[in-house]
Write an enzyme that holds these catalytic residues in place. Structure first.
Site, mmCIF file in Angstrom:
data_model
loop_
_atom_site.group_PDB
_atom_site.id
_atom_site.type_symbol
_atom_site.label_atom_id
_atom_site.label_comp_id
_atom_site.label_asym_id
_atom_site.label_seq_id
_atom_site.Cartn_x
_atom_site.Cartn_y
_atom_site.Cartn_z
ATOM 1 N N ALA A 74 0.848 -1.197 0.000
ATOM 2 C CA ALA A 74 0.000 0.000 0.000
ATOM 3 C C ALA A 74 0.882 1.244 0.000
ATOM 4 C CB ALA A 74 -0.918 0.015 1.218
ATOM 5 N N ILE A 75 0.410 2.228 -0.725
ATOM 6 C CA ILE A 75 1.001 3.568 -0.697
ATOM 7 C C ILE A 75 -0.079 4.500 -0.152
ATOM 8 C CG2 ILE A 75 1.927 5.468 -2.116
ATOM 9 C CD1 ILE A 75 3.847 3.068 -1.973
ATOM 10 N N GLU A 107 -2.501 -12.418 -4.617
ATOM 11 C CA GLU A 107 -3.916 -12.326 -4.952
ATOM 12 C C GLU A 107 -4.319 -10.864 -4.999
ATOM 13 O OE1 GLU A 107 -3.694 -14.518 -1.948
ATOM 14 O OE2 GLU A 107 -3.718 -16.400 -3.068
ATOM 15 N N ASN A 112 -9.617 -4.259 -8.493
ATOM 16 C CA ASN A 112 -8.465 -3.413 -8.158
ATOM 17 C C ASN A 112 -7.550 -3.212 -9.377
ATOM 18 O OD1 ASN A 112 -6.404 -2.011 -6.969
ATOM 19 N ND2 ASN A 112 -6.201 -3.390 -5.203
ATOM 20 N N TYR A 119 1.178 -4.577 -11.115
ATOM 21 C CA TYR A 119 1.763 -5.919 -11.197
ATOM 22 C C TYR A 119 2.088 -6.283 -12.661
ATOM 23 C CZ TYR A 119 -0.240 -6.108 -6.501
ATOM 24 O OH TYR A 119 -0.574 -5.827 -5.198
HETATM 25 C C1 LIG Z 1 -1.693 -0.314 -5.882
HETATM 26 C C2 LIG Z 1 -0.868 0.852 -5.313
HETATM 27 C C3 LIG Z 1 0.121 0.316 -4.282
HETATM 28 C C4 LIG Z 1 -0.097 1.532 -6.438
HETATM 29 O O1 LIG Z 1 0.759 2.522 -5.876
HETATM 30 P P1 LIG Z 1 1.215 3.806 -6.709
HETATM 31 O O2 LIG Z 1 2.331 4.448 -5.988
HETATM 32 O O3 LIG Z 1 0.042 4.647 -7.026
HETATM 33 O O4 LIG Z 1 1.749 3.095 -8.047
HETATM 34 P P2 LIG Z 1 2.600 3.746 -9.227
HETATM 35 O O5 LIG Z 1 2.482 5.251 -9.191
HETATM 36 O O6 LIG Z 1 3.964 3.175 -9.188
HETATM 37 O O7 LIG Z 1 1.807 3.189 -10.491
HETATM 38 C C5 LIG Z 1 2.101 1.918 -11.044
HETATM 39 C C6 LIG Z 1 1.365 1.780 -12.356
HETATM 40 O O8 LIG Z 1 -0.032 1.620 -12.078
HETATM 41 C C7 LIG Z 1 -0.752 2.641 -12.738
HETATM 42 N N1 LIG Z 1 -1.824 3.072 -11.839
HETATM 43 C C8 LIG Z 1 -1.687 3.540 -10.588
HETATM 44 N N2 LIG Z 1 -2.903 3.839 -10.096
HETATM 45 C C9 LIG Z 1 -3.798 3.551 -11.062
HETATM 46 C C10 LIG Z 1 -5.215 3.632 -11.149
HETATM 47 N N3 LIG Z 1 -5.946 4.104 -10.122
HETATM 48 N N4 LIG Z 1 -5.822 3.191 -12.284
HETATM 49 C C11 LIG Z 1 -5.096 2.710 -13.309
HETATM 50 N N5 LIG Z 1 -3.738 2.622 -13.301
HETATM 51 C C12 LIG Z 1 -3.111 3.032 -12.175
HETATM 52 C C13 LIG Z 1 0.212 3.768 -12.979
HETATM 53 O O9 LIG Z 1 -0.169 4.556 -14.087
HETATM 54 C C14 LIG Z 1 1.506 3.021 -13.215
HETATM 55 O O10 LIG Z 1 1.630 2.582 -14.549
HETATM 56 P P3 LIG Z 1 2.655 3.345 -15.534
HETATM 57 O O11 LIG Z 1 3.984 3.332 -14.853
HETATM 58 O O12 LIG Z 1 2.592 2.519 -16.767
HETATM 59 O O13 LIG Z 1 2.089 4.722 -15.687
HETATM 60 C C15 LIG Z 1 -1.804 1.912 -4.665
HETATM 61 O O14 LIG Z 1 -2.821 2.250 -5.592
HETATM 62 C C16 LIG Z 1 -2.457 1.498 -3.363
HETATM 63 O O15 LIG Z 1 -1.862 1.608 -2.290
HETATM 64 N N6 LIG Z 1 -3.694 0.989 -3.420
HETATM 65 C C17 LIG Z 1 -4.452 0.590 -2.209
HETATM 66 C C18 LIG Z 1 -3.917 -0.674 -1.620
HETATM 67 C C19 LIG Z 1 -4.001 -1.820 -2.593
HETATM 68 O O16 LIG Z 1 -4.978 -1.987 -3.314
HETATM 69 N N7 LIG Z 1 -2.957 -2.664 -2.590
HETATM 70 C C20 LIG Z 1 -2.902 -3.822 -3.451
HETATM 71 C C21 LIG Z 1 -3.494 -5.016 -2.794
HETATM 72 S S1 LIG Z 1 -3.420 -6.467 -3.843
#
Ligand SMILES: CC(C)(COP(=O)(O)OP(=O)(O)OC[C@H]1O[C@@H](n2cnc3c(N)ncnc32)[C@H](O)[C@@H]1OP(=O)(O)O)[C@@H](O)C(=O)NCCC(=O)NCCS
Length: 149
Positions: A74-75, A107, A112, A119
């Site tokens: 998570a971020i 998973e 999401n 991933y």
């Molecule tokens: C999933 C998560 C960790 C991604 O963190 P982040 O710092 O925003 O990720 P990044 O900025 O490195 O983005 C990674 C890629 O995903 C894409 N991305 C990020 N958020 C997105 C969104 N809401 N919809 C579509 N694409 C998305 C980005 O564009 C990037 O792709 P690119 O490099 O080709 O542009 C964050 O959204 C999060 O914490 N989510 C809630 C917790 C969660 O769902 N964890 C996963 C459990 S399985």
């Protein structure tokens, strides 16, 4: 320019970690569960990412024999879409390889898309579905995995 660092999670981080956890997941893990993971689980590796000495995210994995499983990532919502998730995930993938894992899996909720996009960027492939995996809303989980080379 801001300073970004990744390091192992410590017990003293858990207040910040669980605050991000609560802002990120519908069914958040509590502090006791994290504490048990980092203090007692010999298979677990948890990392935090810091920006200017403030924790903005975390990622955990288990490594059993040569198989790594991501438990969570998570971020903090205020810091998403700035590549911190990618930076952290890349680091954890490297750590999995360094520690001898040959495959990595996880998973993810079917809804999401943000996580699936992250991933897929690191070549994880969709390998199947676990029906009704998430008990809060009976959502399916997609299983994703990658061979580490
Ligand atoms: C999933 C998560 C960790 C991604 O963190 P982040 O710092 O925003 O990720 P990044 O900025 O490195 O983005 C990674 C890629 O995903 C894409 N991305 C990020 N958020 C997105 C969104 N809401 N919809 C579509 N694409 C998305 C980005 O564009 C990037 O792709 P690119 O490099 O080709 O542009 C964050 O959204 C999060 O914490 N989510 C809630 C917790 C969660 O769902 N964890 C996963 C459990 S399985």
């Amino acid at each position: 320019m801001s300073k970004v660092a990744i390091r192992l999670m410590q017990t003293s981080d858990l207040e910040q970690v669980t605050a991000i956890e609560r802002r990120s997941f519908k069914t958040p893990w509590d502090r006791a569960l994290y504490q048990k993971e980092i203090e007692e689980n010999q298979f677990a590796y948890y990392y935090v990412i810091e920006k200017d000495n403030e924790i903005i995210g975390f990622c955990g994995m288990w490594i059993v024999l040569d198989d790594a499983q991501i438990t969570n990532i998570a971020i903090d919502p205020d810091h998403r879409k700035f590549s911190y998730g990618s930076t952290l995930f890349q680091y954890v993938l490297n750590q999995a390889m360094v520690k001898g894992a040959r495959t990595l899996s996880l998973e993810v909720r079917t809804s999401n898309i943000a996580a699936q996009t992250l991933y897929e960027k690191f070549h994880l492939q969709k390998a199947g579905t676990r029906r009704n995996y998430y008990t809060d809303n009976n959502e399916d989980a997609i299983v994703m995995w990658v061979t580490l080379v």
